[in-house]
Motif scaffolding. Structure first.
Motif, short mmCIF file in Angstrom:
data_model
loop_
_atom_site.label_atom_id
_atom_site.label_comp_id
_atom_site.label_asym_id
_atom_site.label_seq_id
_atom_site.Cartn_x
_atom_site.Cartn_y
_atom_site.Cartn_z
N UNK A 132 10.44 -3.28 43.19
CA UNK A 132 10.66 -4.31 42.17
C UNK A 132 10.40 -5.68 42.80
N UNK A 133 9.63 -6.50 42.13
CA UNK A 133 9.38 -7.86 42.61
C UNK A 133 8.60 -7.91 43.91
N UNK B 258 6.06 -6.24 38.73
CA UNK B 258 6.03 -7.67 39.04
C UNK B 258 6.01 -8.51 37.76
N UNK B 259 6.94 -9.43 37.66
CA UNK B 259 7.06 -10.28 36.47
C UNK B 259 6.13 -11.49 36.52
N UNK B 260 5.76 -11.91 37.72
CA UNK B 260 4.99 -13.14 37.92
C UNK B 260 3.49 -12.81 37.93
N UNK B 261 2.80 -13.16 36.87
CA UNK B 261 1.37 -12.84 36.75
C UNK B 261 0.53 -13.47 37.86
N UNK C 83 -3.38 -10.87 41.25
CA UNK C 83 -4.62 -10.79 42.03
C UNK C 83 -4.39 -10.39 43.49
N UNK C 84 -3.31 -10.90 44.08
CA UNK C 84 -3.01 -10.54 45.47
C UNK C 84 -2.66 -9.06 45.58
N UNK C 85 -1.92 -8.55 44.60
CA UNK C 85 -1.56 -7.13 44.61
C UNK C 85 -2.78 -6.25 44.35
N UNK C 86 -3.73 -6.76 43.54
CA UNK C 86 -4.96 -6.01 43.27
C UNK C 86 -5.77 -5.82 44.56
N UNK C 87 -5.74 -6.81 45.43
CA UNK C 87 -6.44 -6.69 46.71
C UNK C 87 -5.84 -5.58 47.57
N UNK D 188 -1.55 2.57 44.90
CA UNK D 188 -0.71 1.48 44.40
C UNK D 188 -0.98 1.26 42.93
N UNK D 189 0.07 1.34 42.12
CA UNK D 189 -0.01 0.99 40.71
C UNK D 189 0.90 -0.21 40.48
N UNK D 190 0.37 -1.22 39.82
CA UNK D 190 1.13 -2.44 39.54
C UNK D 190 1.33 -2.56 38.04
N UNK D 191 2.57 -2.77 37.63
CA UNK D 191 2.88 -3.01 36.22
C UNK D 191 3.43 -4.42 36.10
N UNK D 192 2.83 -5.21 35.23
CA UNK D 192 3.33 -6.56 34.99
C UNK D 192 4.44 -6.48 33.95
N UNK D 193 5.58 -7.06 34.27
CA UNK D 193 6.66 -7.07 33.30
C UNK D 193 8.03 -7.23 33.96
N UNK D 194 9.06 -7.16 33.13
CA UNK D 194 10.45 -7.34 33.55
C UNK D 194 11.03 -5.99 33.94
#
Length: 280
Positions: free
Chosen positions: A54-55, A77-80, A84-88, A97-103
């Motif tokens: 988380x975060x 991750x809540x902070x859009x 891009x850094x996580x995509x790298x 690695x899977x990233x979900x944007x949200x709360x």
């Protein structure tokens, strides 16, 4: 390049993507990849495990978890700005690695995770305790997670591992220790973070027990503990009088003096009282 992978340093990542920490999101970034790798190691053997984070922010701990051999990491991750850094990182660890944007408070991660599952996170200060309570109070036990490796303000960490008789002892200690083994594994000074918070931090490792440490009805135990610690300066015969009309008798039957205060009562005694309260 960093010492744990072939990606840029975290300071470089933050500069490239303009990731100044936001107080409104409870952000304080760890920039030392050796330190984030050390935290990842505290989560245990991650090979064959999915890890919920988380975060992740700029991804320091994420990189530590992946470098430690995690099968997959699900990062919420809540902070859009951090995406891009996580995509790298995702590009450097294909399919891991899977990233979900949200709360994190509004997202159910279980649809994206395969057991065995561990949780590891430098939790945002403003949601850390609430998330911990949720993970410790599922409808069914054992929970979806094997272990939690979580960073908190040091004061909160001390409340999780506190023993009876101490000022830190209260509802959080009882909640954590009823269903898990909890210990502080790393202490971190403010200067370890960017920006430095006003408080010290600590990493707590909790391992889920197969069943609660002592038998008790969860809802009844919660009511008793809440009533006792909401008025922690009062004797239990007074603070718990709303639990049962003959509470003094039930306290005595549980091996608790009615004149004791909540902070003097052990987890085992609270569980005994929860059982006694349910007896006809």
């Amino acid at each position: 390049m960093s010492g744990i992978d072939n990606l840029p340093s975290l300071a470089s990542v933050i500069a490239t993507h303009g990731l100044s920490a936001r107080k409104s999101l409870g952000q304080n970034f760890l920039l030392d990849l050796n330190l984030t790798a050390k935290i990842a190691r505290q989560a245990g053997d991650l090979t064959g495990c999915d890890v919920l984070e988380i975060g992740p922010g700029p991804g320091g701990l994420t990189r530590g978890l992946l470098a430690s051999g995690a099968r997959r990491v699900l990062a919420i991750e809540k902070d859009a700005r951090c995406l891009p850094a996580l995509a790298e990182i995702a590009d450097a660890y294909p399919g891991q690695l899977q990233v979900i944007e949200g709360d994190a408070l509004a997202i159910d991660p279980l649809a994206h995770l395969t057991p065995p599952i561990r949780v590891a996170a430098n939790l945002p200060y403003n949601v850390g305790t609430e998330l911990l309570v949720r993970w410790l109070t599922p409808k069914e036990w054992p929970p979806f997670w094997q272990s939690l490796t979580l960073m908190f303000q040091r004061e909160v960490a001390q409340r999780i591992v506190a023993e009876p008789g101490s000022k830190a002892y209260g509802r959080l200690a009882l909640l954590a220790q009823w269903r898990a083994d909890a210990r502080i594994v790393i202490n971190l000074p403010p200067e370890a973070f960017t920006p430095p918070p006003k408080v010290s931090s600590a990493v707590v490792h909790l391992t889920a027990l197969p069943e609660p440490r002592f038998p008790a009805d969860a809802a009844t135990l919660s009511r008793i503990v809440a009533a006792g610690f909401n008025q922690r300066r009062k004797m239990l015969r007074s603070s718990l009088k709303g639990i049962a009309p003959d509470i003094e008798d039930r306290l005595i039957a549980s091996g608790i003096k009615p004149t004791e205060r909540a902070e003097q009562v052990s987890l085992e005694q609270f569980c005994a009282l929860a059982r006694a309260v349910l007896q006809p």
